[in-house]
Structures are given as C-alpha cells and as structure tokens.
Design a protein around this motif. Structure first.
Motif, PDB file in Angstrom:
ATOM      1  N   ARG A  92       0.830  -1.204   0.000  1.00  0.00           N
ATOM      2  CA  ARG A  92       0.000   0.000   0.000  1.00  0.00           C
ATOM      3  C   ARG A  92       0.869   1.259   0.000  1.00  0.00           C
ATOM      4  NH1 ARG A  92      -4.284  -2.067   4.616  1.00  0.00           N
ATOM      5  NH2 ARG A  92      -5.590  -3.358   3.240  1.00  0.00           N
ATOM      6  N   ASN A  93       1.919   1.211   0.788  1.00  0.00           N
ATOM      7  CA  ASN A  93       2.814   2.366   0.847  1.00  0.00           C
ATOM      8  C   ASN A  93       3.597   2.546  -0.451  1.00  0.00           C
ATOM      9  OD1 ASN A  93       3.106   3.803   3.674  1.00  0.00           O
ATOM     10  ND2 ASN A  93       2.683   1.653   4.087  1.00  0.00           N
ATOM     11  N   ILE A  94       4.039   1.432  -1.028  1.00  0.00           N
ATOM     12  CA  ILE A  94       4.768   1.511  -2.295  1.00  0.00           C
ATOM     13  C   ILE A  94       3.860   2.041  -3.401  1.00  0.00           C
ATOM     14  CG2 ILE A  94       5.772   0.116  -4.141  1.00  0.00           C
ATOM     15  CD1 ILE A  94       7.235  -1.485  -2.070  1.00  0.00           C
ATOM     16  N   ASP A  95       2.598   1.603  -3.391  1.00  0.00           N
ATOM     17  CA  ASP A  95       1.652   2.107  -4.395  1.00  0.00           C
ATOM     18  C   ASP A  95       1.457   3.616  -4.243  1.00  0.00           C
ATOM     19  OD1 ASP A  95       1.300  -0.362  -5.501  1.00  0.00           O
ATOM     20  OD2 ASP A  95      -0.567  -0.814  -4.445  1.00  0.00           O
ATOM     21  N   ARG A 136       2.403   6.428  -7.053  1.00  0.00           N
ATOM     22  CA  ARG A 136       1.461   7.437  -7.544  1.00  0.00           C
ATOM     23  C   ARG A 136       2.064   8.839  -7.452  1.00  0.00           C
ATOM     24  NH1 ARG A 136      -2.289   4.178  -4.759  1.00  0.00           N
ATOM     25  NH2 ARG A 136      -2.217   5.556  -2.939  1.00  0.00           N
ATOM     26  N   GLY A 137       2.738   9.108  -6.340  1.00  0.00           N
ATOM     27  CA  GLY A 137       3.366  10.413  -6.182  1.00  0.00           C
ATOM     28  C   GLY A 137       4.444  10.656  -7.224  1.00  0.00           C
ATOM     29  N   ILE A 166      11.738  19.929  -6.919  1.00  0.00           N
ATOM     30  CA  ILE A 166      10.894  18.817  -6.472  1.00  0.00           C
ATOM     31  C   ILE A 166      11.540  17.484  -6.827  1.00  0.00           C
ATOM     32  CG2 ILE A 166       8.659  17.672  -6.799  1.00  0.00           C
ATOM     33  CD1 ILE A 166       7.498  20.455  -7.436  1.00  0.00           C
ATOM     34  N   VAL A 167      11.973  17.355  -8.077  1.00  0.00           N
ATOM     35  CA  VAL A 167      12.576  16.105  -8.542  1.00  0.00           C
ATOM     36  C   VAL A 167      13.860  15.799  -7.775  1.00  0.00           C
ATOM     37  CG1 VAL A 167      13.625  14.944 -10.518  1.00  0.00           C
ATOM     38  CG2 VAL A 167      11.534  16.272 -10.838  1.00  0.00           C
ATOM     39  N   THR A 168      14.656  16.828  -7.521  1.00  0.00           N
ATOM     40  CA  THR A 168      15.910  16.638  -6.782  1.00  0.00           C
ATOM     41  C   THR A 168      15.639  16.163  -5.356  1.00  0.00           C
ATOM     42  OG1 THR A 168      17.021  18.354  -8.093  1.00  0.00           O
ATOM     43  CG2 THR A 168      18.014  17.776  -5.982  1.00  0.00           C
ATOM     44  N   LYS A 169      14.643  16.739  -4.710  1.00  0.00           N
ATOM     45  CA  LYS A 169      14.272  16.302  -3.351  1.00  0.00           C
ATOM     46  C   LYS A 169      13.796  14.857  -3.359  1.00  0.00           C
ATOM     47  CE  LYS A 169      12.891  20.848  -1.562  1.00  0.00           C
ATOM     48  NZ  LYS A 169      11.742  21.673  -1.094  1.00  0.00           N
ATOM     49  N   LEU A 170      12.967  14.520  -4.341  1.00  0.00           N
ATOM     50  CA  LEU A 170      12.483  13.138  -4.450  1.00  0.00           C
ATOM     51  C   LEU A 170      13.640  12.169  -4.650  1.00  0.00           C
ATOM     52  CD1 LEU A 170       9.275  13.441  -6.685  1.00  0.00           C
ATOM     53  CD2 LEU A 170       9.385  12.888  -4.254  1.00  0.00           C
ATOM     54  N   VAL A 202       7.615  11.431   0.402  1.00  0.00           N
ATOM     55  CA  VAL A 202       7.156  11.652  -0.977  1.00  0.00           C
ATOM     56  C   VAL A 202       5.819  12.382  -0.976  1.00  0.00           C
ATOM     57  CG1 VAL A 202       6.326  10.515  -3.076  1.00  0.00           C
ATOM     58  CG2 VAL A 202       8.437   9.735  -1.989  1.00  0.00           C
ATOM     59  N   GLY A 203       4.933  11.955  -0.082  1.00  0.00           N
ATOM     60  CA  GLY A 203       3.624  12.611  -0.001  1.00  0.00           C
ATOM     61  C   GLY A 203       3.749  14.085   0.322  1.00  0.00           C
ATOM     62  N   ASP A 204       4.616  14.416   1.287  1.00  0.00           N
ATOM     63  CA  ASP A 204       4.812  15.819   1.673  1.00  0.00           C
ATOM     64  C   ASP A 204       5.452  16.629   0.547  1.00  0.00           C
ATOM     65  OD1 ASP A 204       3.771  15.234   4.137  1.00  0.00           O
ATOM     66  OD2 ASP A 204       5.709  15.081   5.161  1.00  0.00           O
ATOM     67  N   ILE A 205       6.475  16.053  -0.097  1.00  0.00           N
ATOM     68  CA  ILE A 205       7.177  16.766  -1.170  1.00  0.00           C
ATOM     69  C   ILE A 205       6.253  17.026  -2.351  1.00  0.00           C
ATOM     70  CG2 ILE A 205       8.998  16.564  -2.926  1.00  0.00           C
ATOM     71  CD1 ILE A 205      10.653  15.049  -0.824  1.00  0.00           C
TER      72      ILE A 205
END
Length: 249
Positions: A56-59, A63-64, A168-172, A200-203
């Motif tokens: 569930r977390n990986i999904d 998505r993010g 955003i991409v760099t943080k991810l 990931v959700g926060d970013i």
C-alpha cells in the motif's frame, strides 16, 4: 569578462533546470526500483500482513512519483518552444525597438540647417508629415516594448516552473536514494518504506501547490492577450495599420 546576453542567461537557467530534472528523474526511478527489489528479495521472510502494508505504501509512493513525472513529461515537450519565446522576446528589443527608437531623433532632425528658414505651405506640409512620421516611430517603439514584455512574462513563468520542478525532482531523488540505503536490511524495510511514503507525499503535495502558483502566473500572462490585441489593434498613429506616407504618388 562580459556577462552573457539576457536571453542566453535565462535560456541557460532554463536548460540547467531541465538537466537537473533529467538527472533527478533517473535517480528517483533507480532508487524506487532498488527499494522494490529489496522488498521482493525479502518477501519470503516479511510475511503476508507486512507485505500488504508495504504494498500500500509503495503504491502511494508510485502514484506520487508518477504525478511528478507526468508534469516532467509535459515540461520536456515544451522546452524548445519556451527557449524560442525567450529569444523572441529579446529580439523584439534588439531588432525592432532599438533601431526604431534611433529613428525618432533622425526623422525630426533637419538634414540641412537652412531647412529651419523654410516657410510657407510647403514648410507646413513638411512639418505635418514629420510630426506624423515621428509619432509613428514612437508608437512602434511602444508596441515593440509591449510585445517584448508580454513574451518575456510568459517565458519567465515557464522558467520559474522548470526551476521549481527541478527542486521537487531533486528532493524526491534524495529521498529515494536514502530509502534504498535504509532498506538494505530486512528489519529496516518497513520503516524505510513508511518514511519514504510520508516524505514523498509531503514533497509532492507542497511541490504541486508551488507549481500551481507559478502556473497561475503563466495563465495570467496569457490572459493579457486582450491587452496585446488592444495595443496592436490601435492604429491611431499608424493609419490602417500602415506607416503614414510622407509622399503620395
């Protein structure tokens, strides 16, 4: 060493953002795949309940990442047109506004000092034509500046968007790389994935809000198309949209 021309300066900032985006996307995808590989490697010992929670977390993470990559794909498609906008904005200044503004003085300056002694109907007709010619020149300068500024606002909004997207991409990428390291031991996999999903959700949430704000500036700039239509459509000093004739023949 002289500074780079403004169009090159903004173009370089734009391209640099895309270079960061491409590197960041590669690292993020690599990190995500490493985490999934670690889960698959230790699936036999994690158990069904833990695997369901992890899935569930990986999904959610997937998505993010996909949401950000959709925006990356869209930005990449428009990279070259935006660079053209930047170039065109400054060309309106260098190739239209500057040469036209130099004509403003030339038109009203007599080529011969004896011309100031000229009187009569011919002199008045000449003066009237000169006034109209100079007004047309000055109006062309105003219109060129307006078009340049309009194009620049649209281009700058796109540059700002690319820069924020790169952040955003760099943080991810950093979060995925850290998760891949943390998930190398089976006992840390659930914690690593939980932390990754939250990060990931926060970013993504904060980043997309920022992109929405920057994107609104782009929409606002486009919304000024009525203003540019009004500016270009004003023929008060350019009768019929043409240059006022000095001589009719």
């Amino acid at each position: 060493m002289q500074p780079a021309p403004p169009d090159l300066e903004y173009g370089e900032a734009f391209n640099k953002a895309f270079d960061q985006i491409r590197v960041g996307v590669d690292l993020a995808v690599e990190g995500f795949n490493d985490v999934v590989a670690q889960v698959n490697e230790w699936a036999w010992i994690l158990g069904p309940a833990a695997l369901l929670w992890i899935k569930r977390n990986i999904d959610a993470v997937r998505r993010g990442l996909r949401e950000v990559m959709d925006r990356v794909d869209h930005a990449v498609e428009h990279q070259l047109p935006v660079l053209s906008l930047i170039s065109m904005s400054f060309r309106w200044v260098s190739e239209v506004k500057t040469p036209a503004s130099q004509l403003s003085f030339t038109i009203s300056e007599p080529v011969d000092q004896n011309l100031v002694k000229w009187t009569g109907d011919a002199a008045r007709a000449y003066a009237d034509k000169a006034v109209k010619q100079r007004a047309a020149v000055d109006e062309s300068v105003v219109k060129a500046e307006f078009v340049s500024q309009w194009l620049f606002k649209i281009a700058k909004a796109n540059v700002d968007y690319a820069v924020e997207l790169a952040k955003i991409v760099t943080k991810l990428a950093g979060k995925f790389a850290q998760a891949a390291v943390d998930a190398t031991t089976v006992i840390n996999i659930p914690w690593a994935i939980d932390t990754l999903a939250e990060s990931v959700g926060d970013i993504v949430a904060a980043g997309l809000d920022t992109l929405l704000t920057v994107g609104q500036r782009f929409v606002d700039a486009l919304g000024n198309v009525r203003d540019i239509a009004t500016q270009v459509g004003d023929h008060s000093k350019l009768p019929g949209g043409r240059w006022p004739e000095a001589v009719r023949g």
